[in-house]
Design an enzyme around this catalytic site. Structure first.
Site, PDB file in Angstrom:
ATOM      1  N   MET A 182      97.499 135.401 -59.337  1.00 43.49           N
ATOM      2  CA  MET A 182      96.588 136.529 -59.156  1.00 43.49           C
ATOM      3  C   MET A 182      96.879 137.676 -60.138  1.00 43.49           C
ATOM      4  O   MET A 182      96.800 138.843 -59.772  1.00 43.49           O
ATOM      5  CB  MET A 182      96.644 137.022 -57.715  1.00 43.49           C
ATOM      6  CG  MET A 182      96.307 135.945 -56.690  1.00 43.49           C
ATOM      7  SD  MET A 182      94.693 135.173 -56.931  1.00 43.49           S
ATOM      8  CE  MET A 182      93.644 136.394 -56.194  1.00 43.49           C
ATOM      9  N   ARG A 183      97.215 137.345 -61.360  1.00 40.57           N
ATOM     10  CA  ARG A 183      97.439 138.362 -62.396  1.00 40.57           C
ATOM     11  C   ARG A 183      96.546 138.078 -63.589  1.00 40.57           C
ATOM     12  O   ARG A 183      96.421 136.918 -63.999  1.00 40.57           O
ATOM     13  CB  ARG A 183      98.901 138.326 -62.873  1.00 40.57           C
ATOM     14  CG  ARG A 183      99.894 138.643 -61.785  1.00 40.57           C
ATOM     15  CD  ARG A 183      99.961 140.124 -61.549  1.00 40.57           C
ATOM     16  NE  ARG A 183     100.852 140.468 -60.448  1.00 40.57           N
ATOM     17  CZ  ARG A 183     101.047 141.706 -60.029  1.00 40.57           C
ATOM     18  NH1 ARG A 183     100.397 142.714 -60.571  1.00 40.57           N
ATOM     19  NH2 ARG A 183     101.865 141.947 -59.041  1.00 40.57           N
ATOM     20  N   ASN A 196      92.403 127.587 -65.229  1.00 40.20           N
ATOM     21  CA  ASN A 196      92.420 128.395 -64.010  1.00 40.20           C
ATOM     22  C   ASN A 196      91.446 127.809 -63.004  1.00 40.20           C
ATOM     23  O   ASN A 196      90.437 127.208 -63.384  1.00 40.20           O
ATOM     24  CB  ASN A 196      91.999 129.835 -64.348  1.00 40.20           C
ATOM     25  CG  ASN A 196      92.034 130.742 -63.138  1.00 40.20           C
ATOM     26  OD1 ASN A 196      92.971 130.687 -62.334  1.00 40.20           O
ATOM     27  ND2 ASN A 196      91.019 131.576 -62.978  1.00 40.20           N
ATOM     28  N   HIS A 231      88.954 129.036 -59.876  1.00 38.23           N
ATOM     29  CA  HIS A 231      88.385 130.262 -59.331  1.00 38.23           C
ATOM     30  C   HIS A 231      87.522 129.925 -58.108  1.00 38.23           C
ATOM     31  O   HIS A 231      86.726 128.978 -58.145  1.00 38.23           O
ATOM     32  CB  HIS A 231      87.537 130.966 -60.398  1.00 38.23           C
ATOM     33  CG  HIS A 231      86.979 132.250 -59.898  1.00 38.23           C
ATOM     34  ND1 HIS A 231      87.746 133.383 -59.758  1.00 38.23           N
ATOM     35  CD2 HIS A 231      85.744 132.565 -59.444  1.00 38.23           C
ATOM     36  CE1 HIS A 231      87.002 134.343 -59.245  1.00 38.23           C
ATOM     37  NE2 HIS A 231      85.790 133.884 -59.047  1.00 38.23           N
TER      38      HIS A 231
HETATM   39  C1  GAR Z   1      92.470 129.583 -54.270  1.00 35.77           C
HETATM   40  O1  GAR Z   1      91.329 129.719 -53.462  1.00 35.77           O
HETATM   41  C2  GAR Z   1      92.109 129.884 -55.721  1.00 35.77           C
HETATM   42  O2  GAR Z   1      90.820 129.494 -56.076  1.00 35.77           O
HETATM   43  C3  GAR Z   1      92.234 131.385 -55.732  1.00 35.77           C
HETATM   44  O3  GAR Z   1      93.372 131.672 -54.946  1.00 35.77           O
HETATM   45  C4  GAR Z   1      93.514 130.652 -53.955  1.00 35.77           C
HETATM   46  C5  GAR Z   1      94.917 130.128 -54.043  1.00 35.77           C
HETATM   47  O4  GAR Z   1      95.198 129.237 -53.011  1.00 35.77           O
HETATM   48  N1  GAR Z   1      92.378 131.902 -57.070  1.00 35.77           N
HETATM   49  C6  GAR Z   1      91.875 133.064 -57.459  1.00 35.77           C
HETATM   50  O5  GAR Z   1      91.257 133.805 -56.723  1.00 35.77           O
HETATM   51  C7  GAR Z   1      92.137 133.401 -58.906  1.00 35.77           C
HETATM   52  N2  GAR Z   1      91.427 134.595 -59.275  1.00 35.77           N
HETATM   53  P1  GAR Z   1      96.515 128.352 -53.051  1.00 35.77           P
HETATM   54  O6  GAR Z   1      97.684 129.301 -53.337  1.00 35.77           O
HETATM   55  O7  GAR Z   1      96.605 127.770 -51.659  1.00 35.77           O
HETATM   56  O8  GAR Z   1      96.355 127.308 -54.129  1.00 35.77           O
END
Ligand code: GAR
Length: 266
Positions: free
Chosen positions: A135-136, A157, A159
């Protein structure tokens, strides 16, 4: 058969996508192995998933680094190869804040964290870096060092929205609150923008009247766990080709966009 793909992973939280990738490597859906899992947060749960399997982990504590730099913005702490003017001019999304000092401090603190991240990652040679809930924002300082050839990008990535709709930190929340009837997820290569890089794959699901934010997240995540390994598999098989497309913009200027073509195996 080609050599197994060496996959580096960066996470911030639960690591369920990391788990899906680890399983896909274990059951040979991907001819690859995860060579490290790094995080910006010491408390990231996903680190345990890697540790359990004996995969090296590391933490670069962004929060701490940013706080320390705010308290003491000592230029001596910046990486020797950091060029503030060059970096800021290339990451358009942050350049026009109207507060140049704040912008400079933002990028300086990130560069300190990112140079530590690069030093940790360089201990484990890798072919592909996957951001699995990391998340960076990554600045050009990091991107240019880790993925210097824009024709052969190597940072992916995932998303939680059907891009280009709802970039940012809460894709499922933004989709649900907007009243969308479809939600989804996207895997893309990283570029300098926020969730703007070339799209590799997408999955979508219906949002019905009975859905809640929670159920939307569940539906989305279960598709993420299929999509991410699938995109990594295509990368490992050399089947992702980036192509530059041009199109005239409304203002008469020519716009260029890189897209991904999925080709047959070589
Ligand atoms: C996931 O939903 C991913 O798509 C999102 O964080 C979550 C991580 O879940 N990523 C973002 O929002 C990136 N901007 P996880 O730690 O269980 O894989």
């Amino acid at each position: 058969m080609s050599l197994p793909l060496r996959i580096g992973a960066l996470i911030s939280g639960t690591g369920s996508n990391l788990e899906a990738i680890l399983k896909a490597c274990e059951n040979r859906r991907i001819n690859g192995k995860v060579v490290f899992a790094g995080s910006d947060r010491p408390e990231a749960k996903g680190l345990e998933r890697a540790e359990k399997r004996g995969i090296p982990t590391f933490v670069v504590d962004y929060k701490n680094i940013i706080r320390q730099y705010r308290q003491n913005p000592d230029p001596a702490r910046l990486p020797a190869d950091y060029d503030s003017v060059d970096i800021i001019s290339r990451q358009g999304i942050f350049s026009d804040t109207g507060e140049p000092e704040k912008t400079a401090a933002y990028f300086a603190a990130r560069a300190i964290a990112e140079s530590e991240l690069i030093a940790c990652m360089n201990r484990y040679p890798f072919d592909l870096l996957v951001l699995a809930g990391f998340m960076r924002n990554l600045s050009p300082y990091f991107i240019d060092r880790v993925s210097p050839d824009s024709r052969n990008p190597r940072i992916m990535n995932i998303h939680p929205a059907v891009l280009p709709a709802f970039p940012g930190t809460d894709g499922y929340g933004d989709t649900f609150r907007y009243g969308c009837k479809i939600g989804g997820c996207t895997v893309h290569f990283i570029d300098y923008g926020e969730d703007t890089g070339p799209i590799i794959g997408q999955r979508a699901f219906a949002i019905t009247e009975s859905d809640t934010l929670e159920s939307v997240r569940e539906k989305g995540l279960s598709l993420e766990w299929e999509l991410y390994p699938e995109c990594i598999r295509l990368f490992s098989e050399n089947r992702l080709l980036t192509v530059k497309k041009t199109k005239p913009g409304g203002d008469g200027k020519i716009r260029q966009r890189t897209i991904v073509k999925i080709v047959e195996s070589a």
